[in-house]
Design a protein around this motif. Structure first.
Motif, short mmCIF file in Angstrom:
data_model
loop_
_atom_site.label_atom_id
_atom_site.label_comp_id
_atom_site.label_asym_id
_atom_site.label_seq_id
_atom_site.Cartn_x
_atom_site.Cartn_y
_atom_site.Cartn_z
N PHE A 25 0.85 -1.22 -0.17
CA PHE A 25 -0.08 -0.12 -0.12
C PHE A 25 0.82 1.26 0.09
O PHE A 25 0.38 2.32 0.01
N ARG A 26 1.98 1.32 0.07
CA ARG A 26 3.08 2.36 0.10
C ARG A 26 3.07 3.25 -1.12
O ARG A 26 3.03 2.59 -2.18
N ALA A 27 3.27 4.41 -0.78
CA ALA A 27 3.11 5.45 -2.06
C ALA A 27 4.75 5.22 -2.45
O ALA A 27 5.09 5.51 -3.58
N SER A 28 5.54 5.11 -1.72
CA SER A 28 7.17 4.97 -1.86
C SER A 28 7.79 4.20 -1.05
O SER A 28 7.33 3.92 0.16
N GLY A 29 9.06 3.54 -1.24
CA GLY A 29 9.70 2.49 -0.63
C GLY A 29 10.28 3.09 0.65
O GLY A 29 10.56 2.38 1.59
N ASP A 30 10.40 4.32 0.72
CA ASP A 30 11.29 4.97 1.97
C ASP A 30 10.00 5.72 2.71
O ASP A 30 10.50 6.59 3.74
N GLU A 31 8.73 5.38 2.84
CA GLU A 31 7.72 6.14 3.38
C GLU A 31 7.89 5.76 4.84
O GLU A 31 8.31 4.57 5.34
N ASP A 32 7.81 6.59 5.84
CA ASP A 32 7.91 6.38 7.26
C ASP A 32 6.44 5.90 7.93
O ASP A 32 5.53 6.53 7.97
#
Length: 512
Positions: A25-32
Motif C-alpha cells: 500500500f505504500r506510496a514509496s519505498g522510503d515512506e515512514d
C-alpha cells in the motif's frame, strides 16, 4: 463478519492471500510508517479480517497461501491467542492502532519488520521459523516470555519504549491512545521490562544489533542455541536493571561491542561457553552495580578499550578462562571474592594489577591474591607471582594486632617475608663491613693473651653475626665500652636476621 463486507483495500488482501502474493500500500519505498495514523481508508485493513484469513483463509491449488502486507494501517486488535496459523505472516512497515495478542499462538513464520506497534503480547508463542521485528517501533512492552522460536529472533535496530518529557502522558502519543475497549493485556505495569524474553527458547541466534530500549530487557532463564548479538545497542533503565539475564544459557557468544547500558547489567548464573565481548562498552550505574556476573561460567570476558565503568563490578564466584580487562576500566569498587580465572590479558607487571585488589568492597580477600598469583604462574611469570604474594602479606599485616604488625614489618624489612632473600644478604654485608671497620680500627683485648689466636676483624664480626657457625674469635676477645655495645647489637641483629630468614624461606617453600 461476512466476507462480503470487505472494503476495497481488504478485497485486495483477500485476493492475494490464497496465492501468497504481496500487497504493498505504500506510496514509496522510503515512506515512514510512523505517519500511519493519518493513512486513509484506501490502505486501512481491519485486524478481524486478517484474523479470519489466517485461521480460515482459502488457498488455491498448487499455491502456498500467506499474508504479505506492506504499508497497511491495521485497526482493531489482531487476536490470535492460542490460535494455530499454518501460513507465513508478513506485516512489514505497517501501523497498528492496537496491540496484537499472539499469546500461546502457533505460527510458521512471523515478520513485523519496520512496523509501528503499541506493544506485542506473545508470551508462550511458538514459531516454527524465525521471528523478525527488525527496525520496529514499540511504544509499549514486547512480551515474549516463554516463547519457543525454532530459528532466530531478529531485533536489529528496533526501538522499544518512549522517552516522554516530564509531566507528559505517554499514552497520548502512542498507537491505540484514547480507546475505551483496551483489553487487560494492553495495560502496562510501569515497572515491567520493555522486552520480556525470560524462559524463552531460541533454536539459533538473537540478533539485536543497534537495539534501542527505554526500559529493562529480561532474559532470565532464556536458552539460546547460538549467540546473542547486542552490538551498538543502547539500553536505558536509570536506577534499575537495564539487562536482566540471570541463568541465561547461550551456545556460543554474547557479543556486546559498543553496548551502552545506563542501568545494571545482571548476568548472574549465566553460561557463556565462548566469549562475552564488552569491548568499547559504556556501563554506568553510579549508585549501584554496573555489572553483576556472579556465579557465572564464561569462556572469555572482554572489556578491551571500554570506557571506565561507573558503578560496582561484581564477579564473585564467577569462573572465567580468559579475563581481558585493562586496569583503567575497573571502577573504584569491585567484588572479586571467589572469582577464578586462568589467564589475564593484556599481560602487565604485577604492580599494575595489584591496586585493583585494594578496591575490594569486602576488605582484605586472601583468595583474590592467590588467584592473581596463579594467573602469573600460568604464564610463567614467577617474579610477578612473588610480588603478588609479598603484597598479600603486607595487606594482611594491616589486619593484625600491633605486636604482630611489628614482627611483620621486621620480616618485610629484612627478607621481604622470604620473597626477597637478597635483602638478608645485604643487611649481613652492611653489618659485616661496619663491624670489621670498627673492630679493625680498635681491636678488642684478648681474654687470655697467651692462648688467644691472632685477631681477625672480619671473622670476629662473623662470629658475632652468625649464631650457629663459630670461628673461635668471639670467645677469645672481649670488647669494652661502646664496642661492647656494638657487639651486642651485632649478636641480636644476627639472631633476628637468622630467625626471620628461616621463617620467610620456610613460608616460601610451603607455598611452592
Amino acid at each position: 463478519m461476512q466476507i462480503t463486507e470487505l472494503t476495497p483495500a481488504e478485497r485486495r488482501v483477500l485476493e492475494a492471500f490464497p496465492r501468497g502474493a504481496g500487497v504493498d500500500f505504500r506510496a514509496s519505498g522510503d515512506e515512514d510508517p510512523r505517519t500511519g495514523a493519518s493513512w486513509g481508508p484506501d490502505r486501512t485493513v481491519r485486524a478481524e479480517v486478517l484474523r479470519a484469513l489466517l485461521l480460515e483463509g482459502p488457498a488455491e491449488p498448487g499455491q502456498i497461501a500467506g499474508l504479505k502486507l506492506k504499508g497497511a494501517r491495521i485497526t482493531g486488535k489482531l487476536h490470535l491467542k492460542y490460535g494455530t496459523v499454518e501460513h507465513p505472516v508478513q506485516l512489514r512497515a505497517c501501523w497498528f492502532d492496537r496491540r496484537p495478542n499472539l499469546h500461546g499462538a502457533q505460527l510458521r513464520d512471523l515478520k513485523l519488520s519496520d512496523s509501528v506497534l503499541p506493544g506485542l503480547t506473545a508470551g508462550a508463542l511458538s514459531v516454527d521459523g524465525s521471528l523478525r521485528i527488525n527496525c520496529c517501533r514499540f511504544t509499549g512492552p514486547v512480551r515474549l516470555a516463554g516463547a519457543q522460536i525454532a530459528r532466530s529472533l531478529f531485533l536489529n535496530s528496533a526501538r522499544l519504549g518512549t522517552t516522554e518529557p516530564a509531566g507528559a502522558d505517554p499514552a497520548a502519543s502512542r498507537p491505540g491512545a484514547g480507546q475505551d475497549d483496551l483489553g487487560p493485556d494492553e495495560y502496562d505495569d510501569p515497572g515491567e521490562p520493555i522486552l520480556q524474553l525470560n524462559h524463552a527458547v531460541v533454536g539459533s541466534d538473537i540478533w539485536a544489533a543497534g537495539l534501542v530500549a527505554h526500559g529493562g530487557i529480561r532474559l532470565n532463564g532464556a536458552s539460546v542455541e547460538g549467540l546473542v548479538n547486542l552490538e551498538d545497542a543502547e539500553l536505558s533503565a536509570p536506577g534499575a536493571t537495564a539487562l536482566h539475564a540471570e541463568t541465561l544459557a547461550v551456545g556460543t557468544d554474547v557479543r556486546a561491542k559498543r553496548l551502552r547500558a545506563e542501568g545494571r547489567v545482571n548476568l548472574s548464573g549465566a553460561r557463556i561457553p565462548r566469549q562475552l565481548d564488552l569491548a568499547y562498552a559504556r556501563l554506568a550505574t553510579p549508585d549501584g552495580q554496573a555489572l553483576r556476573a556472579t556465579s557465572c561460567v564464561i569462556g572469555e570476558l572482554w572489556l578491551r578499550e571500554a570506557v571506565p565503568v561507573r558503578g560496582t563490578v561484581n564477579l564473585r564466584r564467577a569462573q572465567i578462562d580468559l579475563l581481558h580487562v585493562p586496569p583503567s576500566v575497573w571502577p573504584g569498587t569491585v567484588r572479586l571474592d571467589g572469582l577464578t580465572y586462568r589467564v589475564l590479558a593484556p599481560h602487565l607487571p604485577a604492580a599494575e594489577r595489584l591496586p585493583l585488589l585494594e578496591r575490594e568492597a569486602g576488605g582484605y580477600v586472601p583468595f583474590a591474591y592467590e588467584q592473581l598469583t596463579a594467573a602469573y604462574r600460568t604464564v610463567g611469570d614467577e617474579a610477578a607471582a612473588r610480588t603478588v604474594q609479598l603484597a598479600k602479606l603486607r595487606r594482611r599485616r594491616r589486619t593484625l594486632p600491633r605486636y604482630a604488625r611489628i614482627w611483620g614489618h621486621l620480616q618485610d624489612a629484612t627478607v621481604g617475608y622470604g620473597f626477597r632473600p637478597m635483602r638478608a644478604a645485604g643487611w649481613l654485608l652492611a653489618l659485616l663491613v661496619t663491624g670489621a671497620l670498627a673492630f679493625g680500627f680498635r681491636p678488642p683485648a684478648p681474654l687470655k693473651a697467651d692462648e688467644a689466636p691472632q685477631f681477625n676483624a672480619v671473622f670476629y664480626t662473623l662470629d658475632l653475626l652468625l649464631p650457629i657457625i663459630g670461628f673461635g674469635q668471639e670467645s677469645a676477645f672481649a670488647p669494652r665500652g661502646g664496642y661492647q655495645w656494638l657487639s651486642y647489637v651485632l649478636i641480636v641483629t644476627g639472631w633476628v636476621l637468622a630467625t626471620t630468614t628461616a621463617a620467610g624461606v620456610s613460608r616460601s617453600l610451603r607455598r611452592q
